[in-house]
Design a protein around this motif. Structure first.
Motif, PDB file in Angstrom:
ATOM      1  N   ILE A  76      40.205  34.821  38.833  1.00 15.86           N
ATOM      2  CA  ILE A  76      39.080  34.350  38.032  1.00 15.86           C
ATOM      3  C   ILE A  76      39.550  33.315  37.009  1.00 15.86           C
ATOM      4  O   ILE A  76      38.901  32.290  36.797  1.00 15.86           O
ATOM      5  CB  ILE A  76      38.373  35.537  37.352  1.00 15.86           C
ATOM      6  N   ALA A  77      40.691  33.572  36.382  1.00 13.60           N
ATOM      7  CA  ALA A  77      41.235  32.606  35.419  1.00 13.60           C
ATOM      8  C   ALA A  77      41.520  31.274  36.104  1.00 13.60           C
ATOM      9  O   ALA A  77      41.206  30.203  35.569  1.00 13.60           O
ATOM     10  CB  ALA A  77      42.511  33.161  34.790  1.00 13.60           C
ATOM     11  N   ARG A  78      42.124  31.326  37.278  1.00 18.66           N
ATOM     12  CA  ARG A  78      42.405  30.105  38.032  1.00 18.66           C
ATOM     13  C   ARG A  78      41.111  29.361  38.342  1.00 18.66           C
ATOM     14  O   ARG A  78      41.024  28.132  38.175  1.00 18.66           O
ATOM     15  CB  ARG A  78      43.137  30.460  39.328  1.00 18.66           C
ATOM     16  N   ALA A  79      40.089  30.100  38.772  1.00 21.38           N
ATOM     17  CA  ALA A  79      38.824  29.484  39.156  1.00 21.38           C
ATOM     18  C   ALA A  79      38.136  28.807  37.974  1.00 21.38           C
ATOM     19  O   ALA A  79      37.538  27.735  38.118  1.00 21.38           O
ATOM     20  CB  ALA A  79      37.898  30.532  39.767  1.00 21.38           C
ATOM     21  N   LEU A  80      38.221  29.427  36.799  1.00 20.23           N
ATOM     22  CA  LEU A  80      37.464  28.931  35.651  1.00 20.23           C
ATOM     23  C   LEU A  80      38.225  27.916  34.804  1.00 20.23           C
ATOM     24  O   LEU A  80      37.648  27.304  33.899  1.00 20.23           O
ATOM     25  CB  LEU A  80      37.044  30.100  34.758  1.00 20.23           C
ATOM     26  N   ALA A  81      39.494  27.712  35.100  1.00 21.77           N
ATOM     27  CA  ALA A  81      40.336  26.871  34.243  1.00 21.77           C
ATOM     28  C   ALA A  81      39.883  25.422  34.178  1.00 21.77           C
ATOM     29  O   ALA A  81      40.202  24.715  33.220  1.00 21.77           O
ATOM     30  CB  ALA A  81      41.790  26.943  34.718  1.00 21.77           C
ATOM     31  N   THR A  82      39.135  24.955  35.185  1.00 21.43           N
ATOM     32  CA  THR A  82      38.675  23.560  35.185  1.00 21.43           C
ATOM     33  C   THR A  82      37.257  23.420  34.631  1.00 21.43           C
ATOM     34  O   THR A  82      36.668  22.338  34.721  1.00 21.43           O
ATOM     35  CB  THR A  82      38.717  22.977  36.614  1.00 21.43           C
ATOM     36  N   GLY A  83      36.706  24.505  34.095  1.00 21.93           N
ATOM     37  CA  GLY A  83      35.377  24.426  33.497  1.00 21.93           C
ATOM     38  C   GLY A  83      34.248  24.233  34.493  1.00 21.93           C
ATOM     39  O   GLY A  83      33.358  23.403  34.260  1.00 21.93           O
ATOM     40  N   PRO A  84      34.232  24.979  35.608  1.00 23.36           N
ATOM     41  CA  PRO A  84      33.154  24.797  36.590  1.00 23.36           C
ATOM     42  C   PRO A  84      31.807  25.237  36.029  1.00 23.36           C
ATOM     43  O   PRO A  84      31.728  26.070  35.123  1.00 23.36           O
ATOM     44  CB  PRO A  84      33.584  25.707  37.748  1.00 23.36           C
ATOM     45  N   LYS A  85      30.750  24.676  36.602  1.00 18.59           N
ATOM     46  CA  LYS A  85      29.395  25.064  36.223  1.00 18.59           C
ATOM     47  C   LYS A  85      28.840  26.145  37.143  1.00 18.59           C
ATOM     48  O   LYS A  85      27.942  26.894  36.753  1.00 18.59           O
ATOM     49  CB  LYS A  85      28.480  23.838  36.250  1.00 18.59           C
ATOM     50  N   LEU A  86      29.353  26.195  38.375  1.00 15.65           N
ATOM     51  CA  LEU A  86      28.842  27.117  39.387  1.00 15.65           C
ATOM     52  C   LEU A  86      30.015  27.841  40.032  1.00 15.65           C
ATOM     53  O   LEU A  86      30.986  27.203  40.457  1.00 15.65           O
ATOM     54  CB  LEU A  86      28.059  26.345  40.451  1.00 15.65           C
ATOM     55  N   VAL A  87      29.916  29.174  40.101  1.00 20.57           N
ATOM     56  CA  VAL A  87      30.984  29.994  40.682  1.00 20.57           C
ATOM     57  C   VAL A  87      30.398  30.845  41.802  1.00 20.57           C
ATOM     58  O   VAL A  87      29.379  31.515  41.616  1.00 20.57           O
ATOM     59  CB  VAL A  87      31.639  30.899  39.621  1.00 20.57           C
ATOM     60  N   PHE A  88      31.045  30.804  42.953  1.00 18.35           N
ATOM     61  CA  PHE A  88      30.687  31.648  44.084  1.00 18.35           C
ATOM     62  C   PHE A  88      31.639  32.841  44.106  1.00 18.35           C
ATOM     63  O   PHE A  88      32.856  32.657  44.031  1.00 18.35           O
ATOM     64  CB  PHE A  88      30.803  30.873  45.395  1.00 18.35           C
TER      65      PHE A  88
END
Length: 263
Positions: free
Chosen positions: A167-179
């Motif tokens: 989750i940290a890896r996924a959110l590190a770039t500041g995404p607006k949408l997460v699957f």
């Protein structure tokens, strides 16, 4: 607070020869909103998520990304029809993110925890080593992993820690949408509860839009503002989560809810 629409599916269909993965699926997700996709195994949830997230080319239908124009309007572009391959890759590594059920599919197990986070940041354009390392350390803290584990590999982490690292890896770039594909699957109940609390906090803190596939209606109840119910590749019911779970209208939704109540 629920914001403007960010993402739409329009008549999404995926066929595997004569077999239907999903058919004519349409939905919309707004900023700050969590949408749960529920149904039994084989209902088409994972196919829908794979096509929606840019990992699998649909047979037909639209996967629409919304961007705000300078005059404040939302401009919709189909990620498969209107975006070039480089544009789509950029979208997937910056504004969108994907969390796998098995964290090993979303992490490089031979690379340190900090390296996993840093790789995603570098793919999105970050270049300064010191700044990347500091941000990776900050993300470990945000997902409740001790920062002294920054240089440890995921192979040394528990299942719950691996999922939080993903989750940290996924959110590190500041995404607006997460699957998210069954993010609590395979975890102990106590670990699931901690992970769900973390996801709920991060959604609120970063105003994330989330599409989460789950077979667990309790997960949908806890996290999702709205939900869609799938059966044999089709969306058979959609609406507010509490409304569907408390008063399902479709016979299949009624069966799903009653099966939970009987266990």
């Amino acid at each position: 607070m629920i914001g403007a629409p960010l993402f739409k599916l329009s008549g999404l269909t995926k066929l595997y020869g004569a077999r239907v993965g999903c058919r004519h699926a349409s939905l919309e997700v707004r900023a700050g909103e969590v949408l749960a996709v529920v149904g039994e195994s084989g209902s088409g949830k994972s196919t829908l998520l794979s096509c929606a997230s840019g990992q699998m080319l649909p047979t037909s239908g639209g996967v629409l990304h919304g961007a705000t124009s300078p005059d404040g309007r939302t401009v919709w572009r189909d990620i498969y029809q209107d975006l070039s391959e480089p544009e789509r890759r950029k979208l997937l590594r910056s504004e969108w993110a994907y969390v796998h059920q098995d964290a090993r599919d979303g992490l490089r197990m031979s690379v340190s925890a900090g390296g996993n986070i840093g790789e995603r940041m570098m793919a999105a354009g970050a270049r300064r080593y010191g700044a990347i390392r500091r941000e990776a350390e900050a993300w470990l803290a945000r997902v409740e992993i001790p920062t002294d584990r920054l240089d440890d590999r995921p192979t040394a982490f528990s299942g719950g820690m691996r999922q939080r690292l993903q989750i940290a890896r996924a959110l590190a770039t500041g995404p607006k949408l997460v699957f998210m594909d069954e993010p609590t699957g395979g975890l102990d109940v106590s670990v699931q509860a901690r992970l769900l609390d973390l996801v709920r906090r991060l959604v609120a803190e970063y105003d994330l839009a989330v599409i989460i596939v789950t077979h667990d209606l309790a997960v949908a109840r806890l996290l999702a503002h709205r939900m869609v119910v799938m059966k044999q590749g089709r969306i058979v019911e959609s609406g507010l989560t509490d409304q569907i779970l408390d008063d399902p209208l479709h016979p299949y939704s009624q069966l799903l809810v009653s099966s939970i109540l009987q266990t």
